[in-house]
Scaffold this motif. Structure first.
Motif, mmCIF file in Angstrom:
data_model
loop_
_atom_site.group_PDB
_atom_site.id
_atom_site.type_symbol
_atom_site.label_atom_id
_atom_site.label_comp_id
_atom_site.label_asym_id
_atom_site.label_seq_id
_atom_site.Cartn_x
_atom_site.Cartn_y
_atom_site.Cartn_z
ATOM 1 N N CYS A 1 0.877 -1.157 0.000
ATOM 2 C CA CYS A 1 0.000 0.000 0.000
ATOM 3 C C CYS A 1 0.921 1.215 0.000
ATOM 4 N N ALA A 2 0.943 1.937 -1.118
ATOM 5 C CA ALA A 2 1.910 3.021 -1.282
ATOM 6 C C ALA A 2 1.747 4.082 -0.201
ATOM 7 N N ASP A 3 0.500 4.358 0.181
ATOM 8 C CA ASP A 3 0.264 5.381 1.205
ATOM 9 C C ASP A 3 0.828 4.957 2.549
ATOM 10 N N MET A 4 0.648 3.683 2.879
ATOM 11 C CA MET A 4 1.172 3.210 4.155
ATOM 12 C C MET A 4 2.697 3.194 4.121
ATOM 13 N N ASP A 5 3.255 2.774 2.976
ATOM 14 C CA ASP A 5 4.715 2.795 2.837
ATOM 15 C C ASP A 5 5.259 4.194 3.073
ATOM 16 N N GLU A 6 4.514 5.163 2.553
ATOM 17 C CA GLU A 6 5.018 6.527 2.649
ATOM 18 C C GLU A 6 5.111 6.991 4.104
ATOM 19 N N ILE A 7 4.073 6.724 4.891
ATOM 20 C CA ILE A 7 4.160 7.169 6.292
ATOM 21 C C ILE A 7 5.165 6.342 7.080
ATOM 22 N N LEU A 8 5.464 5.127 6.584
ATOM 23 C CA LEU A 8 6.451 4.291 7.267
ATOM 24 C C LEU A 8 7.870 4.612 6.798
ATOM 25 N N GLY A 9 8.014 5.580 5.937
ATOM 26 C CA GLY A 9 9.330 5.927 5.411
ATOM 27 C C GLY A 9 9.820 4.916 4.390
ATOM 28 N N GLY A 10 8.899 4.284 3.685
ATOM 29 C CA GLY A 10 9.286 3.364 2.626
ATOM 30 C C GLY A 10 8.892 1.919 2.872
ATOM 31 N N GLY A 11 8.401 1.646 4.047
ATOM 32 C CA GLY A 11 8.006 0.278 4.360
ATOM 33 C C GLY A 11 8.489 -0.114 5.742
ATOM 34 N N ILE A 12 8.373 -1.399 6.057
ATOM 35 C CA ILE A 12 8.806 -1.886 7.372
ATOM 36 C C ILE A 12 10.333 -1.958 7.384
ATOM 37 N N ASN A 13 10.920 -1.399 8.421
ATOM 38 C CA ASN A 13 12.369 -1.314 8.461
ATOM 39 C C ASN A 13 12.987 -2.575 9.063
ATOM 40 N N CYS A 14 14.121 -2.986 8.471
ATOM 41 C CA CYS A 14 14.865 -4.082 9.060
ATOM 42 C C CYS A 14 15.584 -3.576 10.304
ATOM 43 N N LYS A 15 16.036 -4.494 11.127
ATOM 44 C CA LYS A 15 16.774 -4.183 12.354
ATOM 45 C C LYS A 15 15.903 -3.524 13.409
ATOM 46 N N GLU A 16 14.607 -3.429 13.166
ATOM 47 C CA GLU A 16 13.736 -2.787 14.152
ATOM 48 C C GLU A 16 12.567 -3.686 14.486
ATOM 49 N N VAL A 17 11.986 -3.417 15.664
ATOM 50 C CA VAL A 17 10.777 -4.131 16.054
ATOM 51 C C VAL A 17 9.605 -3.187 15.842
ATOM 52 N N THR A 18 8.642 -3.601 15.048
ATOM 53 C CA THR A 18 7.471 -2.783 14.791
ATOM 54 C C THR A 18 6.250 -3.477 15.364
ATOM 55 N N GLU A 19 5.523 -2.761 16.198
ATOM 56 C CA GLU A 19 4.299 -3.320 16.771
ATOM 57 C C GLU A 19 3.111 -2.739 16.007
#
Lengths: 296, 346
Positions: free
Chosen positions: B92-110
């Motif tokens: 979802c391009a809109d969600m990617d945008e607010i996430l700064g491009g998508g889900i980041n590696c090396k991080e924990v996202t809840e």
């Protein structure tokens, strides 16, 4: 302990489903009620929850090639009395349409009464033994709990402590059921009641769950009983609703009295509120002497 | 010869040397695609070599000059490394945008939300998308899916995988007008095969599995995402001792964070929503309490806004609070259909 991952290609590419006994309803639910998870039927009384459960208990006995589970059913009822007559009636028409069945389909439905949530939890170990040492010719693959709401409606006070105890019980029951479902490949169906929706769209009262902004049945706005905590405990939620439709006037009655002279017809609908595998869809159905059937 | 020391296969080393790459500095400013062309190897392999080379040269530097703590990294290096890692798209391009491009590696996202909002759908989507090959801008990794609630449905995963493959071939056609050599090699079944699926039935199993993950991932280094759907379910059952629960959850969060860092993978954990009694009224909040809310680097909340699903960045060290609509379609997570509005900043 499951430390080796499952290879998804090694399991069937579609989850095993149990037919509802009607191709139209099955199509709406992509084949029927899925195994390995909990499916909840939410409806006010008189919508056909129990009818659908009884029908499911019969059709689960069909061989896999006919959409069944080739299995018998454990029917846990919490509302009394158990509708034996209706089961009998349904099983007669079931036998009529499936003449190759050898034994009485009622023999493959095990009925157990439960009066409270604690009692249900206490019964779980017995259920587990019952499942692992099948007494019937057909293994049990379907557990129906009709209804889960009746176990929780009266016993708990409206205090934070009691509410916490209540939701902890939800998660315990659901956790236990899910682990049985996984271990034995069970299809689990629970029914739930509705409560009237009170208040405006404020706070958590107007909380939207699933595909519908609001649910209506018999012209009233309702929501599923047992609240948000329980909604987290089921995998699939289906909503059965009904409404009265005026189809004409009865001339004779109109002359006799000034009361109710309108002819009404009850229309019923099954809708997917949320499900991991189903899109937002609905299907109209009717209840006849022979069972529940989808229309259209 | 410096490349002689790189922990890579002998054939890769041979190719490097015969192509003239003998020093680490010669590899430092090279793009994966150039190296892939020079050595005639797939781009993913080239990326792997470059990663190894950059790590080795960094370690060298630390031994020499400023490494008073072993393994320390400068912020510059970290930024560089973060930019090197592609993010996992949500489709979802809109969600990617607010996430700064998508889900980041090396991080924990809840990620939290009410039942039926699409948490599991997003989980399956990420398990599929992490496998998008490097040449399509993905990670070409594998996924671990820890299912605690039993909502993972294979047929849905297959549907989403099929749609992902279709999208990739469309992208391919667009880019390289029917060049047969570049057909999408990955098939829906390959995608399913690369999801390591664990079904967990109690909180003890959940803790045991997360303790075991370290070993599992060290044997499967290509795992690039760990999805826990949901972390909550078994922790809402049997805990009279809330302090114990907090300790167990804290330990688990720490382990997941270490996995994310040590193996450069993304960890996504789903949480449920509960009601919290504050100041005389019930409010919605993510479950597991206040101390848990410190456990994750990023926190995303999924909610209904009218008839539309929205994602909201609730907490993140690097992203600003923003929300974006998304929808759940037969193909998976996509942009909201009625989205011609601009993203609303909050």
């Amino acid at each position: 302990m499951a430390v080796t991952p499952e290879n998804l290609l090694r399991r069937p590419l579609t989850t095993q489903k149990c037919t509802l006994g009607c191709p139209v309803l099955d199509r709406c639910l992509a084949g029927g009620i899925p195994c390995n998870s909990i499916t909840e039927l939410v409806a006010e009384s008189g919508c056909g929850k129990t009818q659908l459960c009884l029908q499911l208990a019969l059709y689960a006995q069909l061989p896999l090639s006919n959409g069944g589970l080739s299995a018998s059913t454990l029917y846990i009822h919490t509302e009394f009395p158990f509708p034996f007559r209706r089961l009998q009636q349904l099983s007669r028409s079931f036998c009529y349409s499936h003449p190759d069945l050898r034994c009485n389909p009622c023999d493959n439905v095990f009925v157990h009464a439960v009066h409270s949530a604690d009692q249900l939890l206490d019964t779980m170990p017995h259920i587990e033994t019952f499942l692992s040492e099948p007494k019937a010719q057909l293994p049990i693959k379907l557990i129906v709990i009709d209804s889960i709401a009746a176990l929780f409606r009266s016993e708990f006070d409206n205090t934070p402590f009691e509410l916490k105890r209540r939701s902890s019980l939800f998660f315990k029951i659901s956790g236990k059921l899910k682990s049985l479902a996984k271990r034995f490949g069970l299809c689990i169906v629970v029914t739930n009641q509705v409560v009237d929706y009170i208040g405006a769209n404020e706070g958590i009262n107007g909380l939207r769950l699933g595909n519908f902004g609001s649910l209506y049945s018999s012209g009233r706005r309702v929501c599923a009983a047992l609240g948000l905590a329980w909604a987290n405990c089921v995998n699939t939620r289906l909503f059965l609703s009904r409404y009265e439709e005026v189809i004409g006037e009865d001339k004779d009655l109109k002359e006799v009295e000034d009361g109710d002279y309108l002819c009404r017809q009850t229309r019923r609908q099954l809708s997917v509120v949320f499900a991991p595998h189903l899109p937002d869809c609905s299907c109209e159905f009717v209840i006849r002497k022979e069972g529940v059937f989808g229309v259209g | 010869m410096e490349v002689g020391r790189l922990p890579i296969s002998a054939s890769q080393r041979g190719k490097l040397i015969s192509a003239g790459y003998t020093s680490l500095s010669s590899l430092s400013s090279l793009s994966p695609s150039d190296l892939a062309k020079d050595l005639n190897i797939p781009e993913s392999e080239a990326l792997e070599i470059l990663k190894v080379a950059s790590l080795t040269s960094r370690l060298d530097k630390q031994d020499g000059n400023h490494a008073f703590v072993n393994g320390a990294q400068t912020a510059w290096d970290m930024l560089h490394e973060e930019q090197l890692f592609p993010r996992i798209t949500t489709s979802c391009a809109d969600m990617d945008e607010i996430l700064g491009g998508g889900i980041n590696c090396k991080e924990v996202t809840e990620i939290g939300g009410v039942p039926g909002i699409g948490k599991t759908q997003l989980g399956i989507q990420l398990a599929v998308n992490v496998q998008i090959p490097v040449e399509y801008g993905g990670l070409g990794g594998k996924a671990i899916y820890i299912d605690t609630e039993g909502s993972f449905m294979v047929e849905r995963a297959q549907q989403i995988a099929e749609a992902c493959v279709v999208d990739m071939s469309e992208y391919n056609d667009l880019l390289r007008k029917g060049n047969r050599a570049c057909q999408v090699r990955i098939q829906p079944n390959d995608i399913l095969e690369n999801i390591f699926y664990f079904r967990i039935c109690s909180y003890t199993e959940q803790i045991a599995l997360i303790n075991y993950l370290d070993r599992f991932i060290s044997e499967h280094k290509d795992v690039k995402i760990v999805i826990v759907d949901s972390v909550t379910f078994h922790f809402r059952q049997d805990f009279d001792d809330l302090a114990l629960r907090t300790r167990l959850l804290g330990g688990m969060a720490l382990k997941l964070m270490n996995l994310a860092r040590n193996y450069s993978l993304a960890v996504v954990i789903f949480n449920q929503v509960t009601t919290k009694y504050t100041e005389g009224s019930f409010q919605l909040a993510l479950a597991l309490g206040d101390s848990w809310s410190h456990s994750c680097t990023n926190r995303v909340i999924l909610y209904w806004n009218g008839d539309e699903r929205y994602a909201y960045i609730d907490k993140s060290p690097s992203l600003r609070s923003a929300s974006a609509p998304f929808s759940v379609t037969s193909k998976g997570i996509r942009n909201s259909a009625s989205n011609h509005k601009r993203i609303r900043m909050m």
